[in-house]
Design a protein around this motif. Structure first.
Motif, PDB file in Angstrom:
ATOM      1  N   PRO A  63       2.717   5.094 -23.288  1.00 31.64           N
ATOM      2  CA  PRO A  63       2.681   3.649 -23.077  1.00 31.64           C
ATOM      3  C   PRO A  63       1.367   3.159 -22.456  1.00 31.64           C
ATOM      4  CG  PRO A  63       3.842   4.645 -21.260  1.00 31.64           C
ATOM      5  CD  PRO A  63       3.425   5.776 -22.160  1.00 31.64           C
ATOM      6  N   ARG A  66      -0.591   0.106 -25.664  1.00 29.18           N
ATOM      7  CA  ARG A  66       0.652  -0.616 -25.907  1.00 29.18           C
ATOM      8  C   ARG A  66       0.916  -0.738 -27.405  1.00 29.18           C
ATOM      9  NH1 ARG A  66       3.750  -1.211 -21.398  1.00 29.18           N
ATOM     10  NH2 ARG A  66       5.087  -0.652 -23.145  1.00 29.18           N
ATOM     11  N   PRO A 101      13.312  -3.126 -29.841  1.00 26.83           N
ATOM     12  CA  PRO A 101      12.734  -2.570 -28.611  1.00 26.83           C
ATOM     13  C   PRO A 101      13.441  -3.143 -27.389  1.00 26.83           C
ATOM     14  CG  PRO A 101      10.996  -3.119 -30.159  1.00 26.83           C
ATOM     15  CD  PRO A 101      12.266  -3.637 -30.751  1.00 26.83           C
ATOM     16  N   SER A 102      13.509  -2.308 -26.351  1.00 23.84           N
ATOM     17  CA  SER A 102      14.227  -2.746 -25.145  1.00 23.84           C
ATOM     18  C   SER A 102      13.554  -2.137 -23.918  1.00 23.84           C
ATOM     19  CB  SER A 102      15.682  -2.254 -25.204  1.00 23.84           C
ATOM     20  OG  SER A 102      16.248  -2.269 -23.891  1.00 23.84           O
ATOM     21  N   ARG A 103      13.071  -3.000 -23.027  1.00 21.26           N
ATOM     22  CA  ARG A 103      12.368  -2.501 -21.833  1.00 21.26           C
ATOM     23  C   ARG A 103      13.308  -1.705 -20.941  1.00 21.26           C
ATOM     24  NH1 ARG A 103       9.909  -8.045 -19.911  1.00 21.26           N
ATOM     25  NH2 ARG A 103      11.986  -8.637 -20.622  1.00 21.26           N
ATOM     26  N   SER A 106      13.158   1.984 -22.350  1.00 20.75           N
ATOM     27  CA  SER A 106      11.964   2.848 -22.367  1.00 20.75           C
ATOM     28  C   SER A 106      10.695   2.108 -21.944  1.00 20.75           C
ATOM     29  CB  SER A 106      11.751   3.402 -23.787  1.00 20.75           C
ATOM     30  OG  SER A 106      10.498   4.032 -23.900  1.00 20.75           O
ATOM     31  N   GLU A 107       9.820   2.856 -21.281  1.00 20.75           N
ATOM     32  CA  GLU A 107       8.506   2.314 -20.897  1.00 20.75           C
ATOM     33  C   GLU A 107       7.616   2.125 -22.137  1.00 20.75           C
ATOM     34  OE1 GLU A 107       6.833   6.805 -19.842  1.00 20.75           O
ATOM     35  OE2 GLU A 107       6.323   5.097 -18.538  1.00 20.75           O
ATOM     36  N   HIS A 108       8.051   2.668 -23.249  1.00 21.54           N
ATOM     37  CA  HIS A 108       7.271   2.541 -24.497  1.00 21.54           C
ATOM     38  C   HIS A 108       7.574   1.213 -25.209  1.00 21.54           C
ATOM     39  CE1 HIS A 108       5.734   6.687 -24.527  1.00 21.54           C
ATOM     40  NE2 HIS A 108       6.907   7.021 -24.025  1.00 21.54           N
ATOM     41  N   ASP A 109       8.557   0.490 -24.721  1.00 20.22           N
ATOM     42  CA  ASP A 109       8.971  -0.762 -25.380  1.00 20.22           C
ATOM     43  C   ASP A 109       8.491  -1.962 -24.576  1.00 20.22           C
ATOM     44  OD1 ASP A 109      10.280   1.037 -26.927  1.00 20.22           O
ATOM     45  OD2 ASP A 109      12.278   0.181 -26.710  1.00 20.22           O
ATOM     46  N   LEU A 110       8.126  -3.035 -25.333  1.00 12.39           N
ATOM     47  CA  LEU A 110       7.652  -4.211 -24.605  1.00 12.39           C
ATOM     48  C   LEU A 110       8.324  -5.497 -25.091  1.00 12.39           C
ATOM     49  CD1 LEU A 110       5.764  -4.870 -22.295  1.00 12.39           C
ATOM     50  CD2 LEU A 110       3.963  -5.317 -23.957  1.00 12.39           C
ATOM     51  N   GLU A 112      11.085  -7.739 -26.779  1.00 15.34           N
ATOM     52  CA  GLU A 112      12.519  -7.675 -27.102  1.00 15.34           C
ATOM     53  C   GLU A 112      12.957  -8.814 -28.021  1.00 15.34           C
ATOM     54  OE1 GLU A 112      14.565  -7.464 -23.359  1.00 15.34           O
ATOM     55  OE2 GLU A 112      13.565  -5.605 -22.812  1.00 15.34           O
TER      56      GLU A 112
END
Ligand SMILES: Cc1ncc(C[n+]2csc(CCOP(=O)(O)OP(=O)(O)O)c2C)c(N)n1
Ligand SMILES: CC(=O)[C@@H](O)[C@H](O)COP(=O)(O)O
Ligand SMILES: [Mg+2]
Length: 634
Positions: A63, A66, A101-103, A106-110, A112
């Motif tokens: 991450p 981004r 994606p869902s914060r 995971s820290e890899h998602d931004l 939503e």
């Protein structure tokens, strides 16, 4: 242990050989097909994203770098490669992985929000922030050819193109489709890049001659294969993006993982905004999806027979046959909104404008000004972004445009940004707009017919996702409202909005069992509030409105204001969706959790009536007027 089980995060991809990557891609496809066929969701888009996602996570360091997805429905592979393989079987299930994606996951998602064409604006902002903070972080955005037909994407590109030294990579995942074929001039431009005859012919010649040459043939082909990655760059006509001043790499074979990596490495080194144009096939690697010409299994969903959408589809074709001025408009969702049969029967009166709801609404105003009666079909949640167009381009000009909002209320598995819980609040404020909420397929037919007869103001119908209710006949009519149930005297007036009618009918039955009389009315037209409904409310001890819209500013709130305006002092209670962003779960489960089930509504009403009874028995004691204390006042 499968390869996917060993992938705890993107860095576990780094040492895989090309052969291992091919094997991993195959395993990923098997998991996608098995899981999504069971859970529902977006199979076609994710099958097309396997190689791009592998290459992206090998070249960039999420991450720290981004990675953003536009819409986000195509992020399943990203989830599998960022430590969520074990949970993937719970995709879109309550408490399981989101389909986007869902914060929280995971820290890899931004991002939503699953509303299209927004990711590049996030990317522009992120890149500016990293530049200001002196952080060397790459911003990588995946955007489909469909999402690129949305206006906001071009607003972002206009800004991104101006920042020549701000490192950003924009991966255009070009499969030529949204749900159906992507439309518009830009889509044709991409197609031209994608199918440049010069490139294809040269490559085939090279491939044919070299692979027949023993020994030296294959290694040399590998070299040329590598060259192919840049070959298109040389042969392809320099297009729109170059004219915008952006570096363009491609078209790249979006299923050749090595070629994509090569292109991304080039882009990474460039140091400014770069478009990497990947050509993919929606549903790639799964023949059933590849052959599905309608939408390549864009979305696996339940049987659509008997749904609200089917009822609308049929009603619109009937009206289209009667009215030659009727035109239908979609924002890249012809079949999901039920416009398919109309488009087939009246192709010249059907317009797909791409994922461009704002343009759809204002072009409808133009069509109305030109003498047509447009029917604009947009999911309720996506209509939010066209509020100003409806307010100022349509309503201000008193244009006769009919809007049909499918998926209003709780949709469920698609999560917070898909619930259509805003429309009865947002559009409440539009002067002259009339809003109706049919309770069943028959009322949908009636109300649609009434709506398209209005040519001096916009009209709007809204209905929920899934099966339309069985017909619920009226027993009486008060003003424009249908009376559905009248049990006992004037205790409770239940004002039931659209799909909430069956719930309210059950509530009335439960109340009767508690000795409380209830009358259930369906206003049919929610806006403006029916004056006779207001007068009817005078006769009751309690008015309760029930809607699958947010409580704030919805149908109930509007009725409450109307009662106040007319001096009706009957106590009122508004039952609706709390103003929250709701996590994904199946619609019935969410409705129950929100207290919108008949049992909860009935229990709440019994408690409220009991309070009224208490007040009758023991009215509020007169306030004791305590003698004023002689207080010296400064
Ligand atoms: C504002 C908005 N309108 C409509 C949709 C519905 N929708 C979801 S995905 C999609 C098609 C996206 O096409 P593309 O960007 O090409 O991605 P692909 O599925 O082809 O990978 C649409 C129309 C949406 N998510 N947001
Ligand atoms: C991302 C996408 O395609 C959305 O439009 C959504 O998934 C539609 O779902 P339904 O059409 O099943 O309501
Ligand atoms: Mg596409």
């Amino acid at each position: 242990m499968s390869m996917l089980e060993k992938i705890r995060g993107p860095r576990d991809l780094d040492d895989l050989t090309e052969r291992e990557l091919v094997a991993l891609a195959r395993e990923i496809r098997d998991v996608l097909i098995e899981t999504v066929s069971r859970t529902g969701g977006h199979l076609g888009p994710n099958l097309g994203m396997v190689e791009i996602t592998l290459a992206m996570h090998r070249v960039f360091d999420s991450p720290h770098d981004r990675i953003l997805f536009d819409v986000g429905h195509q992020a399943y592979v990203h989830k599998l490669l960022t430590g969520r393989y074990e949970r993937f079987s719970e995709l879109r299930q309550e408490g399981g992985l989101s389909g986007y994606p869902s914060r929280a996951e995971s820290e890899h998602d931004l991002i939503e929000n699953s509303h299209a064409s927004a990711a590049l604006s996030y990317a522009d902002g992120l890149a500016k922030a990293y530049e200001l903070r002196g952080e060397k972080r790459m911003v990588v955005t995946v955007i489909g050819d469909g999402a690129l037909t949305g206006g906001m994407a071009w607003e972002a590109l206009n800004n991104i193109a101006a920042a020549k030294n701000r490192p950003m990579v924009i991966i255009v995942n070009d499969n030529g489709r949204s749900y159906t074929r992507t439309v518009g001039g830009f889509a044709e431009h991409l197609n031209a890049l994608r199918t440049n005859p010069k490139y294809e012919r040269v490559l085939e010649l090279v491939r044919a001659s070299l692979t027949r040459t023993p020994l030296v043939g294959n290694p040399l082909f590998e070299v040329l294969h590598g060259l192919k990655r840049g070959l298109k760059d040389i042969l392809a006509p320099q297009g729109l993006f170059e004219d915008l001043g952006m570096k363009y790499i491609g078209p790249v074979d979006g299923h050749d993982e090595a070629a994509i990596e090569h292109a991304l490495e080039l882009a990474k080194r460039f140091g400014g905004p770069v478009i990497v144009h990947c050509v993919t096939k929606k549903g790639y690697g799964y023949e059933v999806a590849e052959r599905d010409e309608q939408d390549h299994l864009h979305q696996i969903r339940s049987d659509q027979t008997g749904t609200w959408t089917a009822a609308f589809s049929e009603a619109l074709v009937e009206l289209g046959a009667e009215r030659s001025d009727l035109v239908a408009i979609t924002a890249a969702m012809k079949d999901p909104t039920g416009l398919g049969p109309f488009a087939t029967k009246f192709p010249e009166r059907f317009f797909d404008v791409g994922i461009a709801e704002q343009h759809a609404v204002t072009s409808a105003a133009g069509l109305a000004m030109g003498g047509m009666h447009p029917v604009v079909a947009i999911y309720a949640t996506f209509m939010n972004r066209a509020f100003d167009q409806l307010l100022m381009d349509v309503a201000l000009h008193k244009c006769g445009v009919t809007f049909v909002l499918d998926r209003s209320g709780i949709t469920g598995e698609d999560g917070a940004s898909h619930n259509g819980m805003w429309d009865l609040s947002i559009f409440q404020v539009v002067p002259g707009l009339r809003i109706a909420a049919p309770r069943d397929g028959e009322r949908l037919r009636e109300l649609l017919r009434e709506a398209v007869e209005v040519n001096d103001a916009p009209t709007m119908l809204r209905w929920s996702k899934g099966k339309a209710e069985a017909e619920i006949p009226a027993i009486d009519r008060v003003g424009g409202c249908d009376v559905l149930v009248r049990s006992g005297e004037h205790d409770v007036l239940l004002v039931a909005v659209g799909a909430m009618v069956p719930t309210c009918v059950e509530v009335a039955s439960r109340l009767e069992g508690q000795g409380i009389g209830a009358t259930v009315v369906d206003p049919r037209w929610i806006k403006p509030v029916d004056a006779e409904l207001v007068e009817l409310a005078r006769k009751y001890r309690l008015v309760v409105s029930v809607e699958d819209n947010g409580r704030v500013g919805g149908a109930g709130a509007a009725l409450g204001v109307a009662l106040c305006d007319e001096g009706v002092d009957t106590p009122m209670h508004v039952v609706g969706i709390p103003q929250e962003f709701l996590s994904h779960a199946k619609r019935p489960k969410l409705m129950a959790q929100l207290g919108l089930g008949a049992q909860d509504v009935a229990r709440d009403i019994v408690e409220r009536v009991a309070l009224l009874d208490d007040e009758l028995l023991d009215p509020t004691p007169e306030l004791e007027t305590a003698p004023l204390q002689n207080e010296s006042h400064p």
